[in-house]
Design a protein around this motif. Sequence first.
Motif, PDB file in Angstrom:
ATOM      1  N   GLY A   4      45.588  36.129   1.640  1.00  0.00           N
ATOM      2  CA  GLY A   4      44.898  36.389   0.344  1.00  0.00           C
ATOM      3  C   GLY A   4      43.341  35.955   0.655  1.00  0.00           C
ATOM      4  N   ALA A   5      42.497  36.440   0.055  1.00  0.00           N
ATOM      5  CA  ALA A   5      41.182  36.234   0.364  1.00  0.00           C
ATOM      6  C   ALA A   5      40.839  34.899  -0.202  1.00  0.00           C
ATOM      7  CB  ALA A   5      40.059  36.939  -0.629  1.00  0.00           C
ATOM      8  N   GLY A   6      40.215  33.729   0.471  1.00  0.00           N
ATOM      9  CA  GLY A   6      39.915  32.610   0.579  1.00  0.00           C
ATOM     10  C   GLY A   6      40.937  31.528   0.604  1.00  0.00           C
ATOM     11  N   ALA A   7      42.197  32.099   1.072  1.00  0.00           N
ATOM     12  CA  ALA A   7      43.308  31.222   1.304  1.00  0.00           C
ATOM     13  C   ALA A   7      43.603  30.909   2.558  1.00  0.00           C
ATOM     14  CB  ALA A   7      44.531  32.037   0.517  1.00  0.00           C
ATOM     15  N   GLY A   8      42.711  31.116   3.502  1.00  0.00           N
ATOM     16  CA  GLY A   8      43.104  30.826   4.816  1.00  0.00           C
ATOM     17  C   GLY A   8      42.660  29.524   5.124  1.00  0.00           C
ATOM     18  N   TRP A   9      42.483  29.070   6.458  1.00  0.00           N
ATOM     19  CA  TRP A   9      41.791  27.805   6.923  1.00  0.00           C
ATOM     20  C   TRP A   9      40.659  28.068   7.885  1.00  0.00           C
ATOM     21  CZ3 TRP A   9      41.854  27.065  12.283  1.00  0.00           C
ATOM     22  CH2 TRP A   9      42.882  27.821  13.030  1.00  0.00           C
ATOM     23  N   LEU A  10      40.334  29.035   8.439  1.00  0.00           N
ATOM     24  CA  LEU A  10      39.559  29.436   9.589  1.00  0.00           C
ATOM     25  C   LEU A  10      38.119  29.205   8.843  1.00  0.00           C
ATOM     26  CD1 LEU A  10      39.070  29.971  12.422  1.00  0.00           C
ATOM     27  CD2 LEU A  10      38.904  32.291  11.859  1.00  0.00           C
ATOM     28  N   HIS A  11      38.024  29.520   7.575  1.00  0.00           N
ATOM     29  CA  HIS A  11      36.796  29.593   6.757  1.00  0.00           C
ATOM     30  C   HIS A  11      35.957  28.378   6.277  1.00  0.00           C
ATOM     31  CE1 HIS A  11      38.343  28.083   2.960  1.00  0.00           C
ATOM     32  NE2 HIS A  11      39.218  29.044   3.303  1.00  0.00           N
ATOM     33  N   ASP A  12      36.747  27.308   6.686  1.00  0.00           N
ATOM     34  CA  ASP A  12      36.179  25.974   6.758  1.00  0.00           C
ATOM     35  C   ASP A  12      34.912  25.665   7.666  1.00  0.00           C
ATOM     36  OD1 ASP A  12      35.396  23.367   6.135  1.00  0.00           O
ATOM     37  OD2 ASP A  12      37.688  22.544   5.897  1.00  0.00           O
ATOM     38  N   LEU A  13      33.744  25.730   7.328  1.00  0.00           N
ATOM     39  CA  LEU A  13      32.564  25.613   8.252  1.00  0.00           C
ATOM     40  C   LEU A  13      32.533  24.405   8.764  1.00  0.00           C
ATOM     41  CD1 LEU A  13      29.996  27.924   6.423  1.00  0.00           C
ATOM     42  CD2 LEU A  13      31.668  28.465   8.179  1.00  0.00           C
ATOM     43  N   ARG A  14      33.080  23.310   8.147  1.00  0.00           N
ATOM     44  CA  ARG A  14      32.862  21.900   9.068  1.00  0.00           C
ATOM     45  C   ARG A  14      33.722  22.116  10.158  1.00  0.00           C
ATOM     46  NH1 ARG A  14      35.336  18.958   4.085  1.00  0.00           N
ATOM     47  NH2 ARG A  14      36.578  20.726   4.208  1.00  0.00           N
ATOM     48  N   LEU A  15      34.781  22.629  10.214  1.00  0.00           N
ATOM     49  CA  LEU A  15      35.734  22.626  11.479  1.00  0.00           C
ATOM     50  C   LEU A  15      35.553  23.889  12.375  1.00  0.00           C
ATOM     51  CD1 LEU A  15      39.101  21.677   9.762  1.00  0.00           C
ATOM     52  CD2 LEU A  15      37.520  20.204  10.964  1.00  0.00           C
ATOM     53  N   ASN A  16      35.095  25.068  11.827  1.00  0.00           N
ATOM     54  CA  ASN A  16      34.722  26.317  12.383  1.00  0.00           C
ATOM     55  C   ASN A  16      33.392  26.809  12.192  1.00  0.00           C
ATOM     56  OD1 ASN A  16      37.882  26.230  13.415  1.00  0.00           O
ATOM     57  ND2 ASN A  16      37.805  26.424  11.122  1.00  0.00           N
ATOM     58  N   LEU A  55      39.680  42.605  -4.664  1.00  0.00           N
ATOM     59  CA  LEU A  55      39.280  41.555  -3.822  1.00  0.00           C
ATOM     60  C   LEU A  55      38.858  40.375  -4.579  1.00  0.00           C
ATOM     61  CD1 LEU A  55      39.032  40.860  -0.594  1.00  0.00           C
ATOM     62  CD2 LEU A  55      36.646  42.085  -0.724  1.00  0.00           C
ATOM     63  N   LEU A  56      38.210  40.781  -5.557  1.00  0.00           N
ATOM     64  CA  LEU A  56      37.727  39.873  -6.542  1.00  0.00           C
ATOM     65  C   LEU A  56      39.112  38.832  -6.900  1.00  0.00           C
ATOM     66  CD1 LEU A  56      35.269  38.567  -7.804  1.00  0.00           C
ATOM     67  CD2 LEU A  56      35.337  40.274  -9.664  1.00  0.00           C
ATOM     68  N   VAL A  57      39.957  39.631  -7.449  1.00  0.00           N
ATOM     69  CA  VAL A  57      41.248  39.023  -8.099  1.00  0.00           C
ATOM     70  C   VAL A  57      41.671  37.965  -7.005  1.00  0.00           C
ATOM     71  CG1 VAL A  57      43.853  39.401  -8.618  1.00  0.00           C
ATOM     72  CG2 VAL A  57      41.562  40.952  -9.674  1.00  0.00           C
ATOM     73  N   GLN A  58      41.630  38.237  -5.733  1.00  0.00           N
ATOM     74  CA  GLN A  58      42.133  37.574  -4.631  1.00  0.00           C
ATOM     75  C   GLN A  58      41.453  36.212  -4.601  1.00  0.00           C
ATOM     76  OE1 GLN A  58      42.964  39.134  -0.877  1.00  0.00           O
ATOM     77  NE2 GLN A  58      45.029  40.058  -1.739  1.00  0.00           N
ATOM     78  N   HIS A  59      40.179  36.301  -4.627  1.00  0.00           N
ATOM     79  CA  HIS A  59      39.249  35.453  -4.923  1.00  0.00           C
ATOM     80  C   HIS A  59      39.388  34.464  -5.897  1.00  0.00           C
ATOM     81  CE1 HIS A  59      36.740  35.416  -1.250  1.00  0.00           C
ATOM     82  NE2 HIS A  59      36.812  36.946  -1.317  1.00  0.00           N
ATOM     83  N   ALA A  60      39.619  35.011  -7.363  1.00  0.00           N
ATOM     84  CA  ALA A  60      39.827  34.302  -8.348  1.00  0.00           C
ATOM     85  C   ALA A  60      41.035  33.489  -8.159  1.00  0.00           C
ATOM     86  CB  ALA A  60      40.043  35.362  -9.529  1.00  0.00           C
ATOM     87  N   SER A 112      30.293  42.139  -8.816  1.00  0.00           N
ATOM     88  CA  SER A 112      29.825  42.869  -9.892  1.00  0.00           C
ATOM     89  C   SER A 112      28.542  43.483  -9.628  1.00  0.00           C
ATOM     90  CB  SER A 112      29.600  42.247 -11.381  1.00  0.00           C
ATOM     91  OG  SER A 112      30.866  41.280 -11.527  1.00  0.00           O
ATOM     92  N   LEU A 113      27.531  42.759  -9.115  1.00  0.00           N
ATOM     93  CA  LEU A 113      26.245  43.229  -8.710  1.00  0.00           C
ATOM     94  C   LEU A 113      26.438  44.397  -7.522  1.00  0.00           C
ATOM     95  CD1 LEU A 113      23.811  40.053  -8.907  1.00  0.00           C
ATOM     96  CD2 LEU A 113      23.753  42.239 -10.189  1.00  0.00           C
TER      97      LEU A 113
END
Lengths: 426, 569
Positions: free
Chosen positions: B429-441, B167-172, B188-189
């Motif tokens: 892929g983690a972080g690669a979508g569009w929904l996560h943009d809080l300005r719009l959603n 999951l971390l790799v996908q975010h990287a 890591s924590l």
Amino acid sequence: MKQISRRAVVLLLLALLVVCGSLLYVVRYVEHGQDWAAAYARENAGASGAIIDRKGLVLAAFSPSESQFQPDRELRIANFHVTGDYYGRTGTGLLTGYQDFSLLTGSSFSENAVLYLNVDAELNRKAFQVLDGRPGAVLIMNYRSGELLCMVSSPSIDPLEADPQPQEGAYINRCLSACFVPGSVFKLITAAAAIEGIPDLSERRFVCEGSVEIAGVTIKCSGYHGEQTFEQALSNSCNVAFSQLSVELGHPAMLRAVRRFGFLESQRLDGIPSAAGSFPLENPGDPELGWAGVGQSTDLLCPYSLLRFVAAVANDGELAEPRLIRDGSLGFSSRLMRADTAKELQRLMHYNVVNGYGEDRFPGLRLCAKTGTAERGDGSSNAWFVGFLADEEHPYAFVIMIERGGSGLGAAGTAANEILQYAVNR
Amino acid sequence: METASVLLLISRAVMLLCSVCLLVRCLRSMLRERYDPETWAFLRVGGETLPVTHWENLLGSSRGADLRLTLPEVRRFHAVLRRGDAGDWRVYDVFARGGVRVNGAPVGRDGLPVKSGDLISLNRQGLRFVEADAAKREKLEAGRLPAGRRISPALTLLELTVFQLFLLVQHALSAAPQVLPAITLAFSLLILLEWSCYNAMRVIGRSGFEVETLAFYLTSLGFSVVASSAPEEMYKQALLALLAVVLFLLCGVWLRSLKRTEQMRLPVALAALVLLGLNLVFGREINGARNWIILGGFSIQPSELVKAAYVYVSASTLDRLFRRGNLFGFIAFSALCVGALALLGDFGTALIFFVSFLIIAFIRSGSIATVFLALAGAGMAGMLAVSVKPHIARRFASWGRAWADRWGTGYQQTRAMSAAAAGGLFGKGAGAGWLHDLRLNAAANTDLVFGLVCEELGLLIALCAMAAVLILVFFALRSARNGRSAYYAIASCAAMTMLLFQMGLNVFGSIDLLPFTGVPFPFVSKGGSSLLCCWMLMAFIKGADNRKDASFAVRPGLKLFRGKQEAGA
């Protein structure tokens, strides 16, 4: 304790509801996933992209921060059904179907997706102007290469307007997503079946006395044609001759022909599905079969499937599959009919123009065509004009349909001449 | 570019594989582990010896009785035999119908103590109560199989760690370089936290780790959601996770003593009501509901913390379960909670409390009539609420027709569904979508989180997250059967009712199968109060899990017994 753990099983009921809900969602997802993904096409398309026409004109472009359209409003409206919009209001727009979608992978993501079109946006504008607000469809393609040059559906809207008050049916692409009563253009199909099915066709003579009685039902003709050869019968668009031919060929042969030319299936234009047409699937009895043979009865055809048919005729029976998007790969082609059948149809369609419609209506075009004035059953009729140019420099096949347009030759034929003159001189 | 897409492909495959494996392992551990009952004492009836396997036992002739005595003059439910924390046994005449005696002395509602060798009589039937002695207990305990023997919890946790690393790799691959250190550190924590937790359990000799593993699995999905939607808050998220686990451990340790737990029910109930009252007075309105309190720069949602308190207060031991006062107290407390939440405008949470109330009420009383009565009352109250509050009515009006009103009331749901569909089965892929943009959603990482997880990690992982909650439900049910006290059994089922219903509202609300109420997905939605509450609720499940040496929240049976011997000497 035992009682409590027994009663706690109601929790399983709640769990069961959650499982059922999830299954329902998965079913809906499989069913509608593509539409859902297409609905917010702008978001689902990727980081940035553009749609560029064959002359290099940018029709639509978007980046993470902004969306742009062609500044010329009329050009935007004329190309609406090609580009689509960011709202997903038309089913065939490229922006709508921008992403490759499959249930497995979802919409595929591309960093910078530029689509180069075969379509000529200015030709679309011309066609849209010629239709002049009348509901209709115009399709033009290069029958040698398969490039789709023009696809216009009227009425249309400005893709930039979020809340337009359009004419009815503005969101429907009449070229791809709708079927219409074909009327006399269907006689080309009956003719193709007759050429292959009746050996002594050229020696036949067809007598028309304004109408004919088939099993007690009168089939009316548009005129009183007297004794005609086969080519004369086609150029006269004689209902008497063609309904008799249809009955003589029989229902299985007619259905086979309609099927073989792909009229009853949904065809694909670069993955965008077209509407499937209809023809009586069971033998409806001789009189009805007669009507079906002249493009009435329950016949319905999608303009796009007719374009494929005339393009195959023009290309000696070999169809170069139409392509909206110009990509590196070669288009594929398939044989729709025998070469000699196609050549005979070419000759007949040229005969139509020379002896029926008048070549001087279409100066310099070397036109081969067929008209259609299809009765819609409400007193109005759809005007059709389909055909191709026998011109190696401009190998264009076309379909023009004007809903409730009136006469095929008068309305659609005149429009065809204007649009084709523009296309040839571009 | 090429390596990135290969990495993405590998990570998708590995993550899905790990998710499925760890879920299957947790499920199998539940199905295959032996839930041997603990035997505390015996009842001799005529020539027969019945083992007493709970701390709270219903005596009677009914099939539902824990100690079934098919003898003449014994009523269906006759008496309750209960063991206290210190090994002190008492008999209660819970229905106060008389006919219960210990050594001839009549027993009332408040019970009488019973010692080994005493004679308990139900009407004219005599039962000899014999406590198991140390040697017997040792022998019985030795026969029970410790948890974690068949399915190694370490391997399951290792699978979770591999999942988190990929999951971390996908975010990287997708994150901006300036936020990547924060994301890496937070993950890591989290990994450090789960292994420390596991090792601590090993040190104190506890080997059941399924509940924690599932909770950590869901928590890491929550980390991923924060990493893609608000990466600047990753440190905060890591600290919150740490705090949540600490609270989980504290609550678990607290639950070890049933006496302490019971005594504190009233104070906890009062504290919860005060908290809700403060919220009513000082609450800040954020996104339509006034359920926030700003305290020293932190915004807290008291309604989330009250959830844990509600479970704590609603459960009850068997001897008190049938008392009117106890039942009325429970109903009054529930009504106050639901009422306060309704006043706060937190419609979704009020609904969660209400459904939990229904299910707990049924588990407590077994009376369907009561439940229907409550439902009818609530239905009328609900109609009143809908007619008074127009924004709630609108939500119901647009329910099921989100696509018809895409630019109005269906805006949020259709966007979640569109994003979810775009993700396909395996995600972008983690972080690669569009929904996560809080300005719009704005609600992407809370109310629409199911869409976000579907889009970025794929439908299959999202379904795995739902499966994790379902497995926890099965776990709570399974443990309840063997729990020592009715308190633990009710509490663990109540906790899972809450989480399960909340998940259903969140998921089905965002995909238009239910009205959109805006409640968080347990563990996964961003929100500190919610995360703390979810972890605290896990403590109740641990409290009911009395497989041998499984749970830190349960005192080992043998030790309890030895302690008693020493005290007695």
